[in-house]
Design a protein around this motif. Structure first.
Motif, PDB file in Angstrom:
ATOM      1  N   SER A  56       0.828  -1.205   0.000  1.00 43.25           N
ATOM      2  CA  SER A  56       0.000   0.000   0.000  1.00 43.25           C
ATOM      3  C   SER A  56       0.864   1.258   0.000  1.00 43.25           C
ATOM      4  CB  SER A  56      -0.894   0.010   1.244  1.00 43.25           C
ATOM      5  OG  SER A  56      -0.097   0.174   2.403  1.00 43.25           O
ATOM      6  N   ILE A  57       0.210   2.412  -0.147  1.00 45.23           N
ATOM      7  CA  ILE A  57       0.917   3.700  -0.157  1.00 45.23           C
ATOM      8  C   ILE A  57       1.646   3.927   1.164  1.00 45.23           C
ATOM      9  CG2 ILE A  57       0.513   6.203  -0.084  1.00 45.23           C
ATOM     10  CD1 ILE A  57       0.648   5.132  -2.873  1.00 45.23           C
ATOM     11  N   THR A  58       1.050   3.559   2.290  1.00 52.78           N
ATOM     12  CA  THR A  58       1.695   3.731   3.596  1.00 52.78           C
ATOM     13  C   THR A  58       2.992   2.952   3.650  1.00 52.78           C
ATOM     14  OG1 THR A  58      -0.468   3.941   4.625  1.00 52.78           O
ATOM     15  CG2 THR A  58       1.384   3.520   6.081  1.00 52.78           C
ATOM     16  N   GLU A  59       2.963   1.723   3.159  1.00 50.12           N
ATOM     17  CA  GLU A  59       4.172   0.909   3.150  1.00 50.12           C
ATOM     18  C   GLU A  59       5.190   1.451   2.163  1.00 50.12           C
ATOM     19  OE1 GLU A  59       3.035  -3.143   2.616  1.00 50.12           O
ATOM     20  OE2 GLU A  59       1.708  -3.090   4.351  1.00 50.12           O
ATOM     21  N   LEU A  60       4.730   2.053   1.066  1.00 55.43           N
ATOM     22  CA  LEU A  60       5.639   2.681   0.122  1.00 55.43           C
ATOM     23  C   LEU A  60       6.423   3.780   0.820  1.00 55.43           C
ATOM     24  CD1 LEU A  60       6.826   3.344  -2.663  1.00 55.43           C
ATOM     25  CD2 LEU A  60       4.821   4.759  -3.072  1.00 55.43           C
ATOM     26  N   ASN A  61       5.731   4.607   1.607  1.00 66.16           N
ATOM     27  CA  ASN A  61       6.415   5.677   2.323  1.00 66.16           C
ATOM     28  C   ASN A  61       7.434   5.120   3.302  1.00 66.16           C
ATOM     29  OD1 ASN A  61       5.015   7.666   0.970  1.00 66.16           O
ATOM     30  ND2 ASN A  61       3.404   7.785   2.502  1.00 66.16           N
ATOM     31  N   ASP A  62       7.085   4.034   4.002  1.00 62.15           N
ATOM     32  CA  ASP A  62       8.025   3.407   4.925  1.00 62.15           C
ATOM     33  C   ASP A  62       9.237   2.865   4.181  1.00 62.15           C
ATOM     34  OD1 ASP A  62       6.306   3.988   6.975  1.00 62.15           O
ATOM     35  OD2 ASP A  62       5.459   1.959   7.095  1.00 62.15           O
ATOM     36  N   HIS A  63       8.989   2.179   3.077  1.00 62.61           N
ATOM     37  CA  HIS A  63      10.092   1.639   2.283  1.00 62.61           C
ATOM     38  C   HIS A  63      10.958   2.772   1.727  1.00 62.61           C
ATOM     39  CE1 HIS A  63       8.264  -2.361   2.288  1.00 62.61           C
ATOM     40  NE2 HIS A  63       9.408  -2.793   1.809  1.00 62.61           N
ATOM     41  N   ALA A  64      10.320   3.804   1.210  1.00 65.21           N
ATOM     42  CA  ALA A  64      11.066   4.914   0.624  1.00 65.21           C
ATOM     43  C   ALA A  64      11.930   5.608   1.669  1.00 65.21           C
ATOM     44  CB  ALA A  64      10.107   5.912  -0.020  1.00 65.21           C
ATOM     45  N   CYS A  65      11.397   5.821   2.863  1.00 64.48           N
ATOM     46  CA  CYS A  65      12.179   6.454   3.936  1.00 64.48           C
ATOM     47  C   CYS A  65      13.362   5.579   4.333  1.00 64.48           C
ATOM     48  CB  CYS A  65      11.298   6.727   5.153  1.00 64.48           C
ATOM     49  SG  CYS A  65      10.096   8.034   4.894  1.00 64.48           S
ATOM     50  N   THR A  66      13.134   4.289   4.423  1.00 57.98           N
ATOM     51  CA  THR A  66      14.206   3.364   4.789  1.00 57.98           C
ATOM     52  C   THR A  66      15.284   3.339   3.717  1.00 57.98           C
ATOM     53  OG1 THR A  66      12.611   2.012   5.984  1.00 57.98           O
ATOM     54  CG2 THR A  66      14.725   0.997   5.458  1.00 57.98           C
ATOM     55  N   VAL A  67      14.870   3.272   2.459  1.00 58.04           N
ATOM     56  CA  VAL A  67      15.836   3.251   1.359  1.00 58.04           C
ATOM     57  C   VAL A  67      16.603   4.568   1.309  1.00 58.04           C
ATOM     58  CG1 VAL A  67      16.070   3.158  -1.151  1.00 58.04           C
ATOM     59  CG2 VAL A  67      14.616   1.519   0.023  1.00 58.04           C
ATOM     60  N   ASP A  68      15.914   5.690   1.501  1.00 56.43           N
ATOM     61  CA  ASP A  68      16.597   6.992   1.517  1.00 56.43           C
ATOM     62  C   ASP A  68      17.625   7.057   2.640  1.00 56.43           C
ATOM     63  OD1 ASP A  68      15.287   7.994  -0.695  1.00 56.43           O
ATOM     64  OD2 ASP A  68      13.761   9.058   0.478  1.00 56.43           O
ATOM     65  N   LEU A  69      17.288   6.518   3.802  1.00 55.74           N
ATOM     66  CA  LEU A  69      18.223   6.490   4.924  1.00 55.74           C
ATOM     67  C   LEU A  69      19.451   5.647   4.585  1.00 55.74           C
ATOM     68  CD1 LEU A  69      18.808   7.162   7.934  1.00 55.74           C
ATOM     69  CD2 LEU A  69      17.660   5.015   8.480  1.00 55.74           C
ATOM     70  N   LEU A  70      19.233   4.484   3.997  1.00 53.96           N
ATOM     71  CA  LEU A  70      20.355   3.613   3.616  1.00 53.96           C
ATOM     72  C   LEU A  70      21.222   4.259   2.538  1.00 53.96           C
ATOM     73  CD1 LEU A  70      18.584   0.134   3.574  1.00 53.96           C
ATOM     74  CD2 LEU A  70      20.230   0.982   5.271  1.00 53.96           C
ATOM     75  N   LYS A  71      20.584   4.936   1.582  1.00 55.83           N
ATOM     76  CA  LYS A  71      21.345   5.621   0.533  1.00 55.83           C
ATOM     77  C   LYS A  71      22.189   6.742   1.116  1.00 55.83           C
ATOM     78  CE  LYS A  71      19.000   6.845  -3.076  1.00 55.83           C
ATOM     79  NZ  LYS A  71      17.896   7.261  -3.956  1.00 55.83           N
ATOM     80  N   THR A  72      21.635   7.481   2.081  1.00 62.57           N
ATOM     81  CA  THR A  72      22.387   8.561   2.730  1.00 62.57           C
ATOM     82  C   THR A  72      23.583   7.997   3.491  1.00 62.57           C
ATOM     83  OG1 THR A  72      20.381   9.879   2.940  1.00 62.57           O
ATOM     84  CG2 THR A  72      22.218  10.474   4.370  1.00 62.57           C
ATOM     85  N   LEU A  73      23.365   6.895   4.191  1.00 63.01           N
ATOM     86  CA  LEU A  73      24.449   6.245   4.925  1.00 63.01           C
ATOM     87  C   LEU A  73      25.524   5.749   3.969  1.00 63.01           C
ATOM     88  CD1 LEU A  73      25.563   5.242   7.621  1.00 63.01           C
ATOM     89  CD2 LEU A  73      24.191   3.176   7.321  1.00 63.01           C
ATOM     90  N   ARG A  74      25.124   5.143   2.864  1.00 63.32           N
ATOM     91  CA  ARG A  74      26.079   4.660   1.861  1.00 63.32           C
ATOM     92  C   ARG A  74      26.915   5.808   1.303  1.00 63.32           C
ATOM     93  NH1 ARG A  74      23.589   2.473  -3.556  1.00 63.32           N
ATOM     94  NH2 ARG A  74      22.995   4.656  -3.582  1.00 63.32           N
ATOM     95  N   LYS A  75      26.268   6.901   1.018  1.00 62.92           N
ATOM     96  CA  LYS A  75      26.972   8.068   0.475  1.00 62.92           C
ATOM     97  C   LYS A  75      27.975   8.612   1.491  1.00 62.92           C
ATOM     98  CE  LYS A  75      26.018  12.635  -1.464  1.00 62.92           C
ATOM     99  NZ  LYS A  75      24.958  13.571  -1.851  1.00 62.92           N
ATOM    100  N   GLN A  76      27.580   8.675   2.766  1.00 64.03           N
ATOM    101  CA  GLN A  76      28.471   9.197   3.805  1.00 64.03           C
ATOM    102  C   GLN A  76      29.685   8.283   3.993  1.00 64.03           C
ATOM    103  OE1 GLN A  76      28.101  12.225   5.198  1.00 64.03           O
ATOM    104  NE2 GLN A  76      30.165  11.812   5.884  1.00 64.03           N
ATOM    105  N   ILE A  77      29.470   6.977   3.962  1.00 65.68           N
ATOM    106  CA  ILE A  77      30.599   6.041   4.089  1.00 65.68           C
ATOM    107  C   ILE A  77      31.560   6.233   2.928  1.00 65.68           C
ATOM    108  CG2 ILE A  77      31.222   3.596   3.926  1.00 65.68           C
ATOM    109  CD1 ILE A  77      28.734   3.002   5.611  1.00 65.68           C
ATOM    110  N   TYR A  78      31.022   6.373   1.725  1.00 62.18           N
ATOM    111  CA  TYR A  78      31.877   6.570   0.552  1.00 62.18           C
ATOM    112  C   TYR A  78      32.654   7.877   0.652  1.00 62.18           C
ATOM    113  CZ  TYR A  78      33.380   7.141  -4.252  1.00 62.18           C
ATOM    114  OH  TYR A  78      34.133   7.342  -5.379  1.00 62.18           O
ATOM    115  N   LEU A  79      31.982   8.949   1.056  1.00 63.88           N
ATOM    116  CA  LEU A  79      32.650  10.247   1.135  1.00 63.88           C
ATOM    117  C   LEU A  79      33.669  10.316   2.267  1.00 63.88           C
ATOM    118  CD1 LEU A  79      29.678  12.662   0.368  1.00 63.88           C
ATOM    119  CD2 LEU A  79      31.571  12.008  -1.134  1.00 63.88           C
ATOM    120  N   ASP A  80      33.545   9.471   3.277  1.00 66.34           N
ATOM    121  CA  ASP A  80      34.519   9.432   4.366  1.00 66.34           C
ATOM    122  C   ASP A  80      35.818   8.749   3.966  1.00 66.34           C
ATOM    123  OD1 ASP A  80      32.891  10.837   6.059  1.00 66.34           O
ATOM    124  OD2 ASP A  80      32.165   9.077   7.157  1.00 66.34           O
ATOM    125  N   ALA A  81      35.806   7.989   2.877  1.00 58.29           N
ATOM    126  CA  ALA A  81      37.024   7.336   2.399  1.00 58.29           C
ATOM    127  C   ALA A  81      37.966   8.404   1.833  1.00 58.29           C
ATOM    128  CB  ALA A  81      36.685   6.310   1.330  1.00 58.29           C
TER     129      ALA A  81
END
Length: 100
Positions: A56-81
């Protein structure tokens, strides 16, 4: 090569990652490489899970927020190298030190 389809808001592609990150190469240690790999797998898993569930749309928002958080973390790890200097910059530094 695209990591996932771009039909969904939280889809991740190499183009998207490349435009978000600086053009400098990074020195990725084995530990950082494993962390980035695990984050990529988590992002892909969540994206695939949403696609296959027909959620459902509610779960889409949850998934999207989680994926955005993981993408932000991935980017920060890469930029810290640490950055790898371009070949021309390394040559310039070497010659400057050689003739100084």
């Amino acid at each position: 090569m695209t990591a996932t389809t771009t039909r969904f808001r939280f889809a991740v592609s190499e183009v998207e990652v490349a435009t978000d990150l600086p053009r400098r190469r990074r020195r990725i240690t084995p530990e950082l490489g494993r962390a980035l790999e695990k984050l990529n797998h988590a992002i892909e898993y969540l994206t695939d899970e949403y696609i296959h569930q027909g959620s459902s749309i509610t779960e889409l928002n949850d998934h999207a927020c989680t994926v955005d958080l993981l993408k932000t973390l991935r980017k920060q790890i890469y930029l810290d190298a640490p950055e790898v200097l371009p070949f021309a910059q390394r040559c310039k530094t070497f010659l400057t030190q050689l003739f100084a």
